[in-house]
Design a protein around this motif. Structure first.
Motif, PDB file in Angstrom:
ATOM      1  N   PRO A 144       0.829  -1.208   0.000  1.00  0.00           N
ATOM      2  CA  PRO A 144       0.000   0.000   0.000  1.00  0.00           C
ATOM      3  C   PRO A 144       0.865   1.259   0.000  1.00  0.00           C
ATOM      4  CG  PRO A 144      -0.404  -1.377   1.962  1.00  0.00           C
ATOM      5  CD  PRO A 144       0.781  -1.920   1.282  1.00  0.00           C
ATOM      6  N   PRO A 145       0.297   2.378  -0.451  1.00  0.00           N
ATOM      7  CA  PRO A 145       1.002   3.654  -0.336  1.00  0.00           C
ATOM      8  C   PRO A 145       1.001   4.134   1.118  1.00  0.00           C
ATOM      9  CG  PRO A 145      -1.124   3.918  -1.463  1.00  0.00           C
ATOM     10  CD  PRO A 145      -1.006   2.477  -1.118  1.00  0.00           C
ATOM     11  N   HIS A 146       1.737   5.230   1.370  1.00  0.00           N
ATOM     12  CA  HIS A 146       1.848   5.748   2.741  1.00  0.00           C
ATOM     13  C   HIS A 146       1.017   7.010   2.925  1.00  0.00           C
ATOM     14  CE1 HIS A 146       5.085   3.041   4.118  1.00  0.00           C
ATOM     15  NE2 HIS A 146       5.311   2.951   2.816  1.00  0.00           N
ATOM     16  N   CYS A 147       0.575   7.217   4.155  1.00  0.00           N
ATOM     17  CA  CYS A 147      -0.216   8.404   4.497  1.00  0.00           C
ATOM     18  C   CYS A 147       0.638   9.647   4.268  1.00  0.00           C
ATOM     19  CB  CYS A 147      -0.658   8.317   5.957  1.00  0.00           C
ATOM     20  SG  CYS A 147      -1.491   9.811   6.516  1.00  0.00           S
ATOM     21  N   PRO A 148       0.139  10.640   3.509  1.00  0.00           N
ATOM     22  CA  PRO A 148       0.928  11.835   3.243  1.00  0.00           C
ATOM     23  C   PRO A 148       1.192  12.649   4.515  1.00  0.00           C
ATOM     24  CG  PRO A 148      -1.282  12.040   2.288  1.00  0.00           C
ATOM     25  CD  PRO A 148      -1.172  10.662   2.836  1.00  0.00           C
ATOM     26  N   ASP A 149       0.395  12.468   5.580  1.00  0.00           N
ATOM     27  CA  ASP A 149       0.581  13.242   6.815  1.00  0.00           C
ATOM     28  C   ASP A 149       1.536  12.566   7.792  1.00  0.00           C
ATOM     29  OD1 ASP A 149      -1.155  15.161   5.917  1.00  0.00           O
ATOM     30  OD2 ASP A 149      -2.915  14.107   6.730  1.00  0.00           O
ATOM     31  N   CYS A 150       1.351  11.251   8.009  1.00  0.00           N
ATOM     32  CA  CYS A 150       2.135  10.630   9.087  1.00  0.00           C
ATOM     33  C   CYS A 150       3.015   9.472   8.614  1.00  0.00           C
ATOM     34  CB  CYS A 150       1.202  10.165  10.205  1.00  0.00           C
ATOM     35  SG  CYS A 150       0.263   8.687   9.770  1.00  0.00           S
ATOM     36  N   GLY A 151       2.844   9.051   7.354  1.00  0.00           N
ATOM     37  CA  GLY A 151       3.728   8.001   6.830  1.00  0.00           C
ATOM     38  C   GLY A 151       3.260   6.581   7.107  1.00  0.00           C
ATOM     39  N   ALA A 152       2.170   6.427   7.899  1.00  0.00           N
ATOM     40  CA  ALA A 152       1.652   5.068   8.153  1.00  0.00           C
ATOM     41  C   ALA A 152       1.073   4.496   6.856  1.00  0.00           C
ATOM     42  CB  ALA A 152       0.583   5.118   9.231  1.00  0.00           C
ATOM     43  N   LEU A 153       0.831   3.202   6.842  1.00  0.00           N
ATOM     44  CA  LEU A 153       0.252   2.599   5.631  1.00  0.00           C
ATOM     45  C   LEU A 153      -1.195   3.061   5.443  1.00  0.00           C
ATOM     46  CD1 LEU A 153       1.466  -1.129   5.834  1.00  0.00           C
ATOM     47  CD2 LEU A 153       2.438   0.779   4.509  1.00  0.00           C
ATOM     48  N   LEU A 154      -1.585   3.241   4.189  1.00  0.00           N
ATOM     49  CA  LEU A 154      -2.987   3.522   3.885  1.00  0.00           C
ATOM     50  C   LEU A 154      -3.718   2.196   3.722  1.00  0.00           C
ATOM     51  CD1 LEU A 154      -2.639   6.480   1.341  1.00  0.00           C
ATOM     52  CD2 LEU A 154      -3.254   6.581   3.766  1.00  0.00           C
ATOM     53  N   ARG A 155      -5.020   2.206   3.993  1.00  0.00           N
ATOM     54  CA  ARG A 155      -5.843   0.982   3.893  1.00  0.00           C
ATOM     55  C   ARG A 155      -7.230   1.363   3.392  1.00  0.00           C
ATOM     56  NH1 ARG A 155      -8.515  -1.009   9.401  1.00  0.00           N
ATOM     57  NH2 ARG A 155     -10.214  -1.207   7.926  1.00  0.00           N
ATOM     58  N   PRO A 156      -7.981   0.397   2.892  1.00  0.00           N
ATOM     59  CA  PRO A 156      -9.348   0.736   2.459  1.00  0.00           C
ATOM     60  C   PRO A 156     -10.210   1.145   3.658  1.00  0.00           C
ATOM     61  CG  PRO A 156      -8.919  -1.640   2.264  1.00  0.00           C
ATOM     62  CD  PRO A 156      -7.623  -1.002   2.633  1.00  0.00           C
ATOM     63  N   ASP A 157     -11.146   2.072   3.415  1.00  0.00           N
ATOM     64  CA  ASP A 157     -12.023   2.562   4.498  1.00  0.00           C
ATOM     65  C   ASP A 157     -13.241   1.640   4.603  1.00  0.00           C
ATOM     66  OD1 ASP A 157     -13.277   3.973   6.453  1.00  0.00           O
ATOM     67  OD2 ASP A 157     -13.831   5.677   5.189  1.00  0.00           O
ATOM     68  N   VAL A 158     -12.952   0.398   4.991  1.00  0.00           N
ATOM     69  CA  VAL A 158     -14.018  -0.592   5.188  1.00  0.00           C
ATOM     70  C   VAL A 158     -13.847  -1.191   6.579  1.00  0.00           C
ATOM     71  CG1 VAL A 158     -14.137  -1.170   2.719  1.00  0.00           C
ATOM     72  CG2 VAL A 158     -12.658  -2.505   4.228  1.00  0.00           C
ATOM     73  N   VAL A 159     -14.929  -1.787   7.073  1.00  0.00           N
ATOM     74  CA  VAL A 159     -14.869  -2.418   8.394  1.00  0.00           C
ATOM     75  C   VAL A 159     -14.487  -3.883   8.192  1.00  0.00           C
ATOM     76  CG1 VAL A 159     -16.198  -3.022  10.454  1.00  0.00           C
ATOM     77  CG2 VAL A 159     -16.620  -0.833   9.284  1.00  0.00           C
TER      78      VAL A 159
END
Ligand code: NAD
Length: 249
Positions: A144-159
């Protein structure tokens, strides 16, 4: 299938129609349910094992790629007659609440407006650290790509299985189930909680409850009517029985 007259009459006279949909509602659009075997590249994986926080922690690229594949599949899919019938029902019922466990956005694409998404939406991405929705990120080719703000991994916004539902969506859904006088449960296996308890809430509050599913589920015994068949056929039939003028439209 014949729709009982009493059922059609109750729908036509209902004040607040509540609806809970699951993956089966999108099956006729070609979006596989979690209980359908996957095909092709993904045939060796069990979706119920990929849709978990543990899977993402272990194999983030695999889970990201699986969601990217599902996102493309959904982008190519189109709403089916069941989705359109629900949008039509929204325009006819005095009050209407559509609660969905689906993450594919097909209800909205069919014209439904008041949709409570209990399990998020595939089209959105969020930061895995603080859950903030992220609209864009620098394309580096990483998956996955990284969060532009904090660098954590991005993930789908699903439960994912084992995660909590968005509290506001859940409380709106419970309120709708308790105040509906006609409650439809469509295309859900009725085993994923807490969504599966919504039809029971509605039944206990006195709503007429109807299940639409080709197969029996644990929810069937709570339903006043169990209509057995695909929702893409039965929902238009139910609407046409309640509003016969639709037949000539
Ligand atoms: P599920 O996969 O557990 O069950 C699907 C149900 O739909 C089954 O009971 C099946 O008999 C029924 N069904 C199959 N074809 C149908 C048809 N044509 N008409 C009506 N019913 C039909 O789905 P679920 O109960 O929604 O729970 C699984 C979880 O998976 C949910 O949390 C959901 O977020 C997620 N999911 C979503 C999608 C989507 O957005 N389209 C797809 C797969 C899974």
């Amino acid at each position: 299938m014949h729709i009982p007259d009493e059922l059609a009459e109750r729908l036509r006279r209902a004040n607040h129609v509540g609806v809970l949909t699951g993956a089966g509602t999108s099956a006729e659009s070609g979006v596989p349910t979690f209980r359908d075997a996957l095909t092709g590249l993904w045939a060796q994986y069990d979706p119920q094992e990929l849709a978990t926080p543990e899977a993402f922690a272990r194999q983030p690229q695999l889970v990201w790629d699986w969601y990217a594949w599902r996102r493309e599949l959904v982008a190519r899919a189109t709403p089916n007659p069941g989705h359109f019938a629900l949008a039509e029902l929204e325009s006819r019922a005095p009050q209407f609440t559509l609660i969905t466990q689906n993450v594919d956005g097909l209800h909205q694409r069919a014209g439904s407006r008041n949709v409570i998404e209990l399990h998020g939406n595939l089209a959105r991405v969020k930061c895995s650290r603080d859950d903030r929705v992220v609209a864009s990120w620098p394309e580096t080719g990483e998956r996955p790509p990284h969060c532009p703000d904090c660098g954590a991994l991005l993930r789908p916004d699903v439960v994912w299985f084992g995660e909590n539902l968005p509290p506001a969506a859940l409380s709106q859904a419970v309120r709708a189930a308790r105040t509906a006088d006609f409650f439809l449960t469509i295309g859900t296996s009725g085993i994923v909680q807490p969504a599966a308890s919504l039809p029971l809430e509605a039944a206990q509050a006195g709503a007429l409850t109807v299940e639409i599913n080709p197969d029996a589920t644990p929810l069937s015994r709570w339903a006043d009517y169990a209509l057995r068949g695909p929702s893409g056929v039965l929902l238009p039939a139910l609407l046409a029985a309640a509003w016969p003028e639709l037949n000539s439209a």
